[in-house]
Design a protein around this motif. Structure first.
Motif, short mmCIF file in Angstrom:
data_model
loop_
_atom_site.label_atom_id
_atom_site.label_comp_id
_atom_site.label_asym_id
_atom_site.label_seq_id
_atom_site.Cartn_x
_atom_site.Cartn_y
_atom_site.Cartn_z
N THR A 1 0.87 -1.17 0.00
CA THR A 1 0.00 0.00 0.00
C THR A 1 0.91 1.22 0.00
N VAL A 2 0.85 1.96 -1.09
CA VAL A 2 1.76 3.09 -1.25
C VAL A 2 0.96 4.40 -1.23
N VAL A 3 1.27 5.25 -0.28
CA VAL A 3 0.64 6.57 -0.25
C VAL A 3 1.56 7.53 -0.99
N ILE A 4 1.00 8.24 -1.95
CA ILE A 4 1.82 9.21 -2.70
C ILE A 4 1.27 10.61 -2.47
N ASP A 5 2.10 11.42 -1.87
CA ASP A 5 1.73 12.80 -1.53
C ASP A 5 2.29 13.67 -2.65
N TYR A 6 1.41 14.25 -3.46
CA TYR A 6 1.92 15.10 -4.53
C TYR A 6 0.95 16.21 -4.91
N SER A 7 1.47 17.15 -5.62
CA SER A 7 0.78 18.37 -6.04
C SER A 7 0.63 19.34 -4.86
N GLY A 8 -0.37 19.13 -3.99
CA GLY A 8 -0.49 19.91 -2.76
C GLY A 8 -0.42 21.42 -2.88
N PRO A 9 -1.16 22.02 -3.83
CA PRO A 9 -1.07 23.48 -3.94
C PRO A 9 -1.73 24.17 -2.73
N ILE B 1 3.55 16.42 -11.79
CA ILE B 1 3.76 15.45 -12.87
C ILE B 1 4.69 14.30 -12.48
N ILE B 2 5.65 14.54 -11.63
CA ILE B 2 6.53 13.43 -11.22
C ILE B 2 5.74 12.48 -10.31
N GLY B 3 5.00 13.05 -9.38
CA GLY B 3 4.19 12.22 -8.48
C GLY B 3 3.19 11.39 -9.25
N ASP B 4 2.59 12.00 -10.26
CA ASP B 4 1.57 11.28 -11.03
C ASP B 4 2.19 10.13 -11.83
N ALA B 5 3.39 10.34 -12.34
CA ALA B 5 4.06 9.27 -13.10
C ALA B 5 4.30 8.07 -12.18
N LEU B 6 4.76 8.33 -10.98
CA LEU B 6 5.01 7.21 -10.05
C LEU B 6 3.71 6.54 -9.63
N ALA B 7 2.67 7.31 -9.48
CA ALA B 7 1.38 6.72 -9.10
C ALA B 7 0.91 5.77 -10.20
N ARG B 8 1.02 6.21 -11.45
CA ARG B 8 0.61 5.36 -12.57
C ARG B 8 1.45 4.09 -12.62
N LEU B 9 2.74 4.25 -12.47
CA LEU B 9 3.64 3.10 -12.58
C LEU B 9 3.40 2.08 -11.47
N LEU B 10 3.34 2.55 -10.24
CA LEU B 10 3.17 1.61 -9.13
C LEU B 10 1.83 0.88 -9.22
N GLU B 11 0.83 1.59 -9.70
CA GLU B 11 -0.47 0.97 -9.90
C GLU B 11 -0.38 -0.13 -10.97
N ILE C 1 6.45 1.92 -26.54
CA ILE C 1 6.52 3.39 -26.46
C ILE C 1 5.20 3.93 -25.91
N GLU C 2 4.11 3.40 -26.40
CA GLU C 2 2.80 3.87 -25.96
C GLU C 2 2.63 3.64 -24.45
N LYS C 3 2.98 2.44 -24.01
CA LYS C 3 2.82 2.13 -22.58
C LYS C 3 3.77 2.97 -21.73
N GLY C 4 5.01 3.08 -22.18
CA GLY C 4 5.98 3.88 -21.44
C GLY C 4 5.52 5.32 -21.30
N LEU C 5 5.06 5.89 -22.39
CA LEU C 5 4.58 7.28 -22.33
C LEU C 5 3.33 7.37 -21.47
N ASP C 6 2.46 6.38 -21.58
CA ASP C 6 1.25 6.39 -20.76
C ASP C 6 1.59 6.39 -19.28
N LEU C 7 2.62 5.63 -18.90
CA LEU C 7 3.01 5.61 -17.49
C LEU C 7 3.58 6.95 -17.05
N LEU C 8 4.06 7.72 -18.03
CA LEU C 8 4.54 9.07 -17.71
C LEU C 8 3.41 10.10 -17.82
#
Ligand code: ARG
Length: 577
Positions: free
Chosen positions: A115-123, A138-148, A562-569
């Motif tokens: 169970t990974v909590v990702i704290d990101y954006s937080g404006p 955007i970095i937080g979101d990339a990691l969220a997509r990847l870990l999922e 390429i499609e999957k890699g970019l999608d994860l980003l």
């Protein structure tokens, strides 16, 4: 398929068969140069030293004990005792064929889901989102997509700043504007904030009211809460629009702002006091951390309650951390926050460990990032020196991309141009950021990020469209191809190995939270594809149907990777451009 894991397992088995202690690693890595093999195991030298044996002899014994039948075509001992492993073309071909037809590209789900909590954006809600929020988002979101994708349970937490003293002022302003029957529109939060601030500075009655409102708000006054909620809703709607434009997966349900932890702040301070960690110092409650002492030995002070009773950023973060561990059951908590908050994060983590809010099994990670700089090497600003609003930046990106897209392909219809420009423009901004080493500062440059050459989003998006155009030309549905994938030429082999390394690259990126490694991988993959494409004809006269189909399947796997890699980003592709 994960080559590294597979080889690792086989080499470890062979090591055991040779009586090497089980805790010694196989140290498998892709061969870096010609003569290194496709992969290399560096397991013999360390073990030989420990066992008092000759390293080359031990390597020979390991090779003899190794079961890589059907996987490796050659095993060779090099230098003082490295083991070079060349992979068999047939094995590469069949592994690629499996990946090409598999919906997950044959990337295994993790066997150890966390169970990974990702704290990101937080404006901070009082202000419009600006470039300072870009990297975390955007970095937080990339990691969220990847870990999922890897099969972890990801809980996104948007720790918005919705509780500071400025809210008294903002609510008071909102109330006045509503009373004057002004249509409440926070489209320009910046202007609204400035107005409120001006009002506050110039009008003492208003200022008094604002201060009074903070107190009322924080003690739960219903009217204040209602106005505050209205302000929050408007402000969050603005962030939501940005997230959508940015193709970021954050939703309303991921918002858990500072205010959420309000009720836990007093008990938390109380607990730190009774446990003897916090002590009074000049009327404030402070935890002194010997662990983070300066070079003169002075402990690092963490104020958790101000003189007068107010709580601080750190207090809220401690409460949030405790919530994430106890209520969200996190095994890993990742904070994507600017490097300038490093001391703050270290203090929070240290206090939390000390006070046993979190035990050693939970990983706490501040994944810091550097600053986005302008051409002048100073933090990125507008020409007049103001902060750059994210909304404006994204609009400019799409506009600039549309000029390029029209130039490249004047035949496209207007609706296609706008769709492609959006993907290219937004993709460029994101990719330029993600492709840089996270911890470094980087210089924001429109021309290089929008270039069709080099390690950029447009280069990869273009590579993807080129593959699509081959299928259009061949009038072929690549998912229907079933003949074997044949790995014959040097170019095919290099491409094959790169393709099969996708999984191990993703593992590394997920472990270390370094998306630039995925970007580099995709760039190298696309470059190897171009080389392959030059050297290995596909649709030319005289190519057998088997070879043609084999190469088409390779092309298809390249495009899907390429499609999957970019999608994860968080970056989209298009069929043509
Ligand atoms: N609102 C903070 C800022 O703008 C970022 C919040 C980061 N998350 C956290 N848990 N402190 O600096």
């Amino acid at each position: 398929m994960n080559i590294r894991d597979l080889l690792n397992q086989r080499v470890l088995q062979a090591m055991q068969a040779c009586g090497i202690p089980a805790d010694l690693p196989a140290l498998i890595a892709p061969g870096k140069k010609a003569g290194f093999g496709d992969y290399q195991a560096n397991c013999a030298m360390g073990a030989a030293k420990q066992m008092g044996k000759n390293p080359r002899e031990l390597a020979t014994a390991i090779v003899a004990a190794m079961d890589l039948k059907g996987i490796a075509s050659k095993l060779e001992i090099a230098g003082p005792g490295f083991i070079n492993i060349d992979l068999a073309p047939e094995w590469l071909g069949s592994s690629l064929a499996t990946a090409q037809t598999d919906s997950r590209l044959d990337i295994p789900q993790t066997t150890n889901p966390q169970t990974v909590v990702i704290d990101y954006s937080g404006p901070n809600l009082a202000k419009e989102m600006h470039v300072g929020h870009l990297r975390s988002t955007i970095i937080g979101d990339a990691l969220a997509r990847l870990l999922e994708f890897q099969g972890h349970k990801v809980i996104r937490q948007n720790h918005v700043g919705d509780w500071g003293t400025q809210f008294g002022m903002l609510i008071a302003e909102l109330e006045e504007q509503l009373a004057q029957n002004k249509q409440m529109d926070l489209k320009d939060l910046e202007v609204f904030y400035q107005q409120a601030k001006k009002h506050f500075d110039e009008d003492e009655t208003f200022a008094q009211k604002a201060r009074d409102y903070v107190v009322r708000l924080q003690s739960g006054d219903a009217l204040m809460q209602k106005l505050w909620q209205q302000f929050k809703d408007l402000s969050l709607a603005h962030s939501k629009e940005i997230y959508q434009n940015l193709n970021v997966t954050l939703t309303d349900s991921d918002v858990r702002g500072e205010s959420f932890y309000n009720d836990d702040l007093a008990p938390l301070v109380e607990e730190l006091k009774t446990k003897g960690f916090a002590q009074e110092s000049e009327g404030a409650q402070v935890v002194f951390l010997e662990e983070l002492a300066d070079k003169d030995g002075n402990p690092s002070p963490v104020i958790i309650q101000k003189q007068g009773g107010g709580y601080l950023y750190a207090t809220t973060d401690l409460a949030a951390l405790r919530f994430r561990v106890n209520k969200l059951n996190a095994n890993r908590i990742m904070y994507f926050i600017d490097a300038r908050q490093s001391l703050h994060m270290q203090q929070v983590f240290t206090v939390a460990r000390k006070a046993a809010f979190v035990d050693a099994s939970v990983s706490l990670e501040h994944l810091a990032f550097g600053t986005m700089m302008g051409e002048d090497g100073k933090p990125f600003k507008t020409r007049s020196g103001g902060t750059v609003k994210l909304a404006d930046l994204l609009e400019e990106a799409v506009e600039r991309a549309s000029v390029l897209v029209k130039e490249k392909n004047p035949e496209l219809a207007a609706n296609e141009i706008s769709e492609i420009s959006r993907k290219v423009g937004i993709g460029s901004v994101k990719y330029a950021d993600l492709s840089k080493t996270r911890t470094n500062d980087y210089i924001f440059n429109w021309d290089s990020m929008l270039s069709f050459e080099g390690n950029t989003a447009p280069y990869l998006q273009y590579a993807y469209t080129r593959v699509q155009s081959i299928f259009r030309k061949a009038e072929c549905d690549p998912t229907a191809l079933s003949s074997n994938i044949m790995i014959q030429s040097e170019q095919e082999k290099n491409l094959a190995i790169k393709l099969l390394q996708f999984s191990e690259v993703l593992d590394q990126v997920a472990r270390e939270a370094i998306p630039h490694v995925l970007c580099t991988y995709l760039y190298e993959l696309a470059s190897l594809y171009m080389t392959f494409y030059e050297a290995c004809p596909i649709l030319k006269e005289g190519i057998t149907e088997d070879l043609r189909n084999s190469r088409l399947r390779l092309c298809h796997l390249v495009a899907r990777t390429i499609e999957k890699g970019l999608d994860l980003l968080g970056i989209e592709v298009m069929e043509r451009m």
